[in-house]
Design a protein around this motif. Sequence first.
Motif, short mmCIF file in Angstrom:
data_model
loop_
_atom_site.label_atom_id
_atom_site.label_comp_id
_atom_site.label_asym_id
_atom_site.label_seq_id
_atom_site.Cartn_x
_atom_site.Cartn_y
_atom_site.Cartn_z
N GLU A 76 -4.97 -6.64 -10.71
CA GLU A 76 -5.03 -5.21 -10.83
C GLU A 76 -6.40 -4.58 -11.56
N ASP B 172 -1.96 7.03 -1.02
CA ASP B 172 -2.96 7.43 -1.91
C ASP B 172 -4.02 6.07 -1.93
N GLN B 173 -3.38 5.08 -2.15
CA GLN B 173 -4.43 3.82 -2.20
C GLN B 173 -5.33 3.85 -0.72
N GLN C 89 -8.01 6.32 -1.03
CA GLN C 89 -9.05 5.96 -1.83
C GLN C 89 -10.05 4.85 -1.01
N HIS C 90 -9.59 4.09 -0.48
CA HIS C 90 -10.06 3.02 0.20
C HIS C 90 -11.15 3.73 1.39
N TRP D 297 0.81 -1.22 -0.20
CA TRP D 297 -0.13 0.00 0.13
C TRP D 297 0.77 1.17 -0.02
N ASN E 273 -5.94 -1.46 -9.56
CA ASN E 273 -4.67 -1.66 -8.93
C ASN E 273 -4.64 -1.20 -7.41
N GLY E 274 -5.59 -1.48 -6.56
CA GLY E 274 -5.44 -1.49 -5.44
C GLY E 274 -6.31 0.07 -4.67
N TYR E 275 -6.53 0.87 -6.03
CA TYR E 275 -7.16 2.01 -5.52
C TYR E 275 -8.86 1.92 -5.20
#
Length: 225
Positions: free
Chosen positions: A94, A51-52, A55-56, A48, A99-101
């Motif tokens: 992804e 930024d990710q 977003q979560h 992580w 992509n984890g966002y």
Amino acid sequence: MYRKEQYVFKDNHIHKAVIRNYRENDFDELISIQQKAFPPPFPSDLCWNKDQLTQHLSHFPLGAICVEIDGKLVGSMTSLIVDFTLTDPPHTWEEITDNGYIRNHKPNGNTLYVVDLCITPDYRGFKLGKLMMEAMYEIVVHLHLERLLGGARIPTYHKVADTLRIEEYMKKLTRGEYKDPVITFLLQAGRTPLKAIKDYIEDEESCHYGVLMEWRNPFIKNHTP
């Protein structure tokens, strides 16, 4: 929002565990936990970043949980809601997680999809992964979703890939002929394998495979095929 307290046991000692939604002031600890939990050869860029994590909390804060032991943050689990059917074409980690966002989170979807789960190595053995998995099951029920789903690593597969196809290896894992730290844990936590996906994630130990594993909401009769 989600918060639950209970006790966990290890080596004849009892500890208080708190499972709750993570917050912005947890970000530094969450990143540190990921770096410890996923050392090389796991790609460092998959851990992580702030930024990710931001977003979560922006898109699906209920699906962003962590666990504390005696007040110390030691693990996390993140999810988003998607639409899923078995007839969908194969996806990568992804693609389905952005992509984890998780900017592709669909509040009206039918499936809670696991983005990641990690426990800092010093706190493995407390069954905290199962504790957070159960919290996700409770979120599935609370939101009236059909299932929990996620693509699992198979970190032992590279040891047998020359002699066993991934489908054969999964059958042997479900029969108990082999053990894998991820797949065996998920089986014990109530998840059921659906299918293996080639090139699901960049992971040499898994030979880049992921195994979709499901937990179905027992309160919903008619699941999407």
